[in-house]
Design an enzyme around this catalytic site. Structure first.
Site, short mmCIF file in Angstrom:
data_model
loop_
_atom_site.label_atom_id
_atom_site.label_comp_id
_atom_site.label_asym_id
_atom_site.label_seq_id
_atom_site.Cartn_x
_atom_site.Cartn_y
_atom_site.Cartn_z
N LYS A 82 0.81 -1.22 0.00
CA LYS A 82 0.00 0.00 0.00
C LYS A 82 0.85 1.27 0.00
O LYS A 82 0.37 2.34 -0.40
CB LYS A 82 -0.91 0.01 1.23
CG LYS A 82 -2.03 -1.01 1.16
CD LYS A 82 -3.22 -0.43 0.41
CE LYS A 82 -4.42 -1.37 0.44
NZ LYS A 82 -5.55 -0.84 -0.34
N SER A 103 1.19 -9.63 -0.39
CA SER A 103 0.83 -8.21 -0.33
C SER A 103 1.12 -7.55 1.01
O SER A 103 1.29 -6.34 1.07
CB SER A 103 -0.64 -8.04 -0.69
OG SER A 103 -1.44 -8.91 0.09
#
Lengths: 302, 302
Positions: free
Chosen positions: B43, B286
């Protein structure tokens, strides 16, 4: 002693088969996560270089190791399509024995004091080539490629913190670092329970500790002692040593899992424990082959 | 829709502040460990790009997030010296709330359905700029830099497996991958408990699932649903979706710790669970912000 040129040649040889590990920001310093190599430890670099440069490997290779060098030689041998026989001491963590077998090597488990002798017998019987864990210029040059990469990413970094045992890793890294950036400090890190190199540097000559004393540290990959070859590098190139307690090692393992999202074995966390005392620099996370139960204990305690 | 050029510009903007993650060999495929970014998740890429491109950020930034986007915006805001206010739902793991506070952000905890509204109130009251978690071209372009890097390291790779939730990551990655290597398959990965995109692709249009249904997966970063913007990318660029059970997610977390020496959060292991069904390709890990107690449980169970 090996040269910067030896390290550069090794880098070209091993590049297709190793991970180019990044530097990860960590507190006020950085981590070099060699735990991310395919076998979970930096040892792959030295083993790949040594095996690639062997002139006669058709009769296979032999190695003795408490674990990570075993997997490294097994991996390199499989890559070159030659058989590997690995002698491991009986106190090796199960996870490392299984991983070595999974790489296709023939494994011999022996008492901790018999492993060199047993390896020599295998060499004599089979005509195989011995790949020692650290006492060889090609192995040292391979490990030194880590130093090249650190300075490529962070030229002129203040300090590099390197775990020490047989001394192959720090000999290679210090050769590269001091040649390229003489102002960078090379700091060794040792468990206090196996701090024979710290004692040697204080004494100005090699001090030997009882193997049973050194075997007390949980950092099972750091129970070796230097050879004349690695000592000649260490005594000339290493600026200082930081020793760490077993509790500090476990705390560093927990920190690595929580704050860097890295699984490290105790030996792999030793330089990180030393780095937190130093307050900066690059710490080499040398390996991540830890029994899951120990990782669970460490996570529960902090 | 965003373009390859947008992704390339984002790469130049964020390069000084993100880790250039390597590809790690894993089974018959590779891992892209974005868990190694400074905040423990991909992110950071989107938040850094969006914040850098904001014209008016002097009155601070606001974000709403179940965790990783929160830390990403907090990190990016600190880097640029602007205040950050972050709205987080009450079911966010404690580790993510604490990490966001530690980065200097002001944190507001609200019910899961109230977060967007609360963020909009903060924007109105303070004149701050909202940085949405995925529904913005600059955020999507930042995430897409992962696709650039994968193809730089492995041109023409057969498949890339990407976790999906709001769809910002896969929209950006698919844009880069399909532009540079049209033959590479882009495969989405979803928890079966939050498989609304799989259902949408089957239906040929956006299908909405109840947020309380999606909230049942342990993959807490994958409880969002796509926007019109991300759906327009996904419906055109994604080749297939693989859904995985909660048990498969936990097994992948354990595998990552044992065999790749990576700490992954449940959401971070979803693409790896899907990769093991696919039998190859690059899986994006992720994120790695997991409560240590959950990691301990997963390690205990195998």
């Amino acid at each position: 002693m090996i040269s910067l040129d030896d390290v550069r040649k090794a880098a070209a040889v091993i590049a297709p088969h190793v991970v180019r590990t990044p530097l990860l920001p960590f507190g006020s310093g950085w981590l070099k996560p060699e735990s991310l190599q395919p076998i979970g430890a930096f040892k792959l670099r030295g083993a790949l270089n040594a095996l690639a440069r062997l002139e006669n490997r058709s009769r296979g290779v032999v190695a003795y190791s408490s674990g990570n060098h075993a997997q490294a030689v097994a991996f390199a041998a499989r890559l070159h399509g030659v058989p590997a026989a690995i002698v491991m001491p009986s106190n090796t963590p199960a996870v490392k024995i299984e991983a070595t077998k999974a790489l296709g090597a023939e494994v011999f488990i022996v008492g901790i004091t018999e492993r060199v002798e047993r390896a020599q017998v295998l060499v004599a019987e089979r005509g195989s080539a011995l790949i020692p864990p650290f006492d060889h210029p090609d192995v040292i040059a391979g490990q030194g490629t880590i130093g090249l990469e650190i300075l490529e990413d962070l030229p002129g970094v203040e300090a590099v913190v390197v775990p020490m045992s047989g001394g192959g890793l720090i000999s290679g890294v210090a050769t590269a670092v001091k040649a390229l950036s003489p102002g960078t400090r090379v700091i060794g890190a040792e468990p206090a329970l196996a701090a024979d190199i710290a004692a040697s540097l204080r004494a100005g000559s090699l001090v030997r500790w009882d193997p049973l004393q050194r075997a007390q540290t949980a950092a099972d990959a750091l129970r070796d002692e230097p050879s004349e070859l690695t000592w000649s590098h260490i005594s000339k190139l290493v600026d200082d040593v930081i020793t760490v307690s077993e509790d500090e090692i476990f705390a560093a393992m927990s920190d690595l899992a929580r704050r860097a999202r890295l699984v490290a074995e105790p030996s792999g966390a030793v330089a990180v424990a030393a780095q937190s005392k130093l307050g900066g620099g690059v710490a080499i996370v040398s390996g991540g082959n830890v029994d899951p139960e120990l990782l669970r204990e460490v996570l529960a305690n902090g």
